[in-house]
Design a protein around this motif. Structure first.
Motif, PDB file in Angstrom:
ATOM      1  N   VAL A   1      10.560   7.420  -8.328  1.00 42.76           N
ATOM      2  CA  VAL A   1      10.223   7.620  -9.734  1.00 42.76           C
ATOM      3  C   VAL A   1      10.049   6.247 -10.372  1.00 42.76           C
ATOM      4  CG1 VAL A   1      10.973   8.555 -11.944  1.00 42.76           C
ATOM      5  CG2 VAL A   1      11.520   9.783  -9.820  1.00 42.76           C
ATOM      6  N   PRO A   2       8.868   5.946 -10.911  1.00 42.65           N
ATOM      7  CA  PRO A   2       7.646   6.771 -10.894  1.00 42.65           C
ATOM      8  C   PRO A   2       7.038   6.835  -9.492  1.00 42.65           C
ATOM      9  CG  PRO A   2       7.156   4.600 -11.732  1.00 42.65           C
ATOM     10  CD  PRO A   2       8.640   4.628 -11.543  1.00 42.65           C
TER      11      PRO A   2
ATOM     12  N   SER B   1      11.279  -3.396  -6.349  1.00 42.76           N
ATOM     13  CA  SER B   1      12.704  -3.047  -6.263  1.00 42.76           C
ATOM     14  C   SER B   1      12.889  -1.542  -6.367  1.00 42.76           C
ATOM     15  CB  SER B   1      13.513  -3.738  -7.363  1.00 42.76           C
ATOM     16  OG  SER B   1      13.101  -3.299  -8.642  1.00 42.76           O
ATOM     17  N   VAL B   2      13.893  -1.046  -5.613  1.00 42.75           N
ATOM     18  CA  VAL B   2      14.257   0.374  -5.657  1.00 42.75           C
ATOM     19  C   VAL B   2      15.749   0.448  -5.970  1.00 42.75           C
ATOM     20  CG1 VAL B   2      14.311   2.559  -4.437  1.00 42.75           C
ATOM     21  CG2 VAL B   2      12.483   0.912  -3.947  1.00 42.75           C
TER      22      VAL B   2
ATOM     23  N   TYR C   1      11.484   0.945  -9.206  1.00 43.34           N
ATOM     24  CA  TYR C   1      11.564   2.375  -8.908  1.00 43.34           C
ATOM     25  C   TYR C   1      13.017   2.839  -8.837  1.00 43.34           C
ATOM     26  CZ  TYR C   1       6.692   1.719  -7.546  1.00 43.34           C
ATOM     27  OH  TYR C   1       5.363   1.412  -7.554  1.00 43.34           O
ATOM     28  N   ASN C   2      13.200   4.124  -9.033  1.00 40.91           N
ATOM     29  CA  ASN C   2      14.461   4.814  -8.779  1.00 40.91           C
ATOM     30  C   ASN C   2      14.165   5.984  -7.849  1.00 40.91           C
ATOM     31  OD1 ASN C   2      16.311   3.478 -10.809  1.00 40.91           O
ATOM     32  ND2 ASN C   2      14.715   4.239 -12.189  1.00 40.91           N
ATOM     33  N   LEU C   3      15.236   6.567  -7.282  1.00 42.52           N
ATOM     34  CA  LEU C   3      15.069   7.845  -6.612  1.00 42.52           C
ATOM     35  C   LEU C   3      15.269   8.959  -7.635  1.00 42.52           C
ATOM     36  CD1 LEU C   3      16.765   7.631  -3.093  1.00 42.52           C
ATOM     37  CD2 LEU C   3      14.334   7.691  -3.662  1.00 42.52           C
ATOM     38  N   SER C   4      14.598  10.061  -7.413  1.00 44.25           N
ATOM     39  CA  SER C   4      14.653  11.163  -8.390  1.00 44.25           C
ATOM     40  C   SER C   4      16.032  11.813  -8.476  1.00 44.25           C
ATOM     41  CB  SER C   4      13.606  12.229  -8.018  1.00 44.25           C
ATOM     42  OG  SER C   4      13.811  12.691  -6.694  1.00 44.25           O
TER      43      SER C   4
ATOM     44  N   ARG D   1       0.824  -1.205   0.000  1.00 43.77           N
ATOM     45  CA  ARG D   1       0.000   0.000   0.000  1.00 43.77           C
ATOM     46  C   ARG D   1       0.857   1.252   0.000  1.00 43.77           C
ATOM     47  NH1 ARG D   1      -2.321   2.103   4.638  1.00 43.77           N
ATOM     48  NH2 ARG D   1      -1.894   0.131   5.697  1.00 43.77           N
ATOM     49  N   GLY D   2       2.096   1.115   0.469  1.00 39.41           N
ATOM     50  CA  GLY D   2       3.002   2.253   0.497  1.00 39.41           C
ATOM     51  C   GLY D   2       4.447   1.787   0.575  1.00 39.41           C
ATOM     52  N   LEU D   3       5.384   2.635   0.096  1.00 46.17           N
ATOM     53  CA  LEU D   3       6.809   2.320   0.141  1.00 46.17           C
ATOM     54  C   LEU D   3       7.575   3.627   0.256  1.00 46.17           C
ATOM     55  CD1 LEU D   3       9.114   0.260  -0.084  1.00 46.17           C
ATOM     56  CD2 LEU D   3       8.981   0.506  -2.579  1.00 46.17           C
ATOM     57  N   ALA D   4       8.358   3.739   1.316  1.00 46.05           N
ATOM     58  CA  ALA D   4       9.131   4.966   1.539  1.00 46.05           C
ATOM     59  C   ALA D   4      10.605   4.626   1.730  1.00 46.05           C
ATOM     60  CB  ALA D   4       8.604   5.697   2.773  1.00 46.05           C
ATOM     61  N   VAL D   5      11.477   5.531   1.293  1.00 47.06           N
ATOM     62  CA  VAL D   5      12.923   5.398   1.473  1.00 47.06           C
ATOM     63  C   VAL D   5      13.389   6.545   2.362  1.00 47.06           C
ATOM     64  CG1 VAL D   5      15.171   5.354   0.330  1.00 47.06           C
ATOM     65  CG2 VAL D   5      13.184   4.334  -0.800  1.00 47.06           C
TER      66      VAL D   5
END
Length: 299
Positions: A193-194, A281-282, A203-206, A180-184
């Motif tokens: 991103v996105p 994955s991030v 995902y990547n970090l902006s 439901r959510g994912l935070a770094v």
């Protein structure tokens, strides 16, 4: 001796004061032969000198056997854990049929029926007699299946009876393995991103991390609030909590020769059914330390 005589039929019966066994032979008094209603009993006490005796009249009332065959309470317990699932409709002594639903991780059910007649406490759960207010045995319920439990209450008169029915359903395991959510953290002004979407898995970090940030932590939140099994880089992780520190290697170089440090954080979510899973994955990068003009270190 103390003699007891039914005044109606004149059948003698000897009794001992205080319930102790009398020294003389006792003729049992036939209680079952008493009529419903009032009767007079003559209690005659004879002295050692048989010429002297005294008779006392005792009025005895026998009531009709009770015809109350309802329950005062009925509670469903799920096992393991003695959980109490909602029973629909809510218990009412005049309502005879109920439904209850168990979660998948509740494997069995038991009932605790309480008879309304406090003087007559025998009830029967699925043909097994038990005392009122005590728990029945445990009945297993298969995933996605149901069992029907019956509670039979027979009144004291042996004729009046009521049958309560409880249908117990057990849910199938849920197949929800989404986040439901994912935070770094620390993210600073950076964002995923996105933007996070439960159906997007990479995902990547902006922007890259500063060279001073040597590690990050992630906080994944499972969509299924009642069951979560989350792994972050292979380590078990409570839903919604921060993970352990995950190191990000330092970059090196300067200008056009810059090489950033890289690492990938993988979050795997398992559904309650033990089969369905999702992997997120991030990809993270870390800038190298800046090189000053007078720095001659070989990198």
């Amino acid at each position: 001796t103390v003699g007891l005589t039914r005044s109606v039929e004149g059948k003698p019966a000897a009794f001992s004061p205080g319930g102790a066994a009398p020294a003389t032979r006792v003729t049992e008094f036939d209680v079952e032969g008493l009529l419903v209603g009032r009767e007079l009993l003559a209690i005659t006490v004879t002295a050692e000198d048989s010429r002297y005796s005294k008779t006392t009249l005792l009025e005895l009332t026998r009531y009709r056997p009770g015809g109350e065959a309802s329950l005062r309470d009925l509670v469903v317990y799920g096992e393991p854990g003695s959980r109490v699932p909602a029973m629909l409709p809510a218990f009412y002594s005049e309502t005879l049929e109920y439904d209850a639903t168990l979660d998948f991780d509740t494997e069995a059910v038991r009932l605790v029926p309480v008879a309304a007649d406090a003087a007559h406490r025998a009830v029967r759960v699925n043909t097994v007699f038990q005392r009122s207010g005590e728990s029945s045995r445990t009945y297993p319920v298969a995933p996605g299946g149901q069992v029907k439990l019956t509670v039979s209450v027979i009144a004291q008169d042996g004729e009046t009876r009521r049958l309560y029915v409880v249908r117990v359903f057990r849910k199938l395991p849920r197949a929800d393995a989404a986040l439901r959510g994912l935070a770094v953290m620390p993210a600073g002004a950076r964002a995923l991103v996105p933007a996070f979407d439960p159906d997007v898995f990479a995902y990547n970090l902006s922007a890259p991390l500063e060279h001073t940030v040597a590690s990050v932590r992630v906080a994944p939140t499972a969509n299924d609030t009642e069951y979560d099994r989350v792994l972050v880089n292979g380590a078990r992780q409570p839903s919604g909590a921060l993970s352990r520190e995950i190191s990000v290697p330092a970059g090196y170089g300067n200008g056009d020769q810059t090489t950033r440090g890289e690492t990938t954080v993988t979050v795997v979510v398992f559904a309650q059914d033990g089969i369905t899973r999702r992997a997120y994955s991030v990809f993270l990068t870390r800038n190298p330390a800046p090189v000053s003009p007078d720095d001659a270190t070989l990198r």
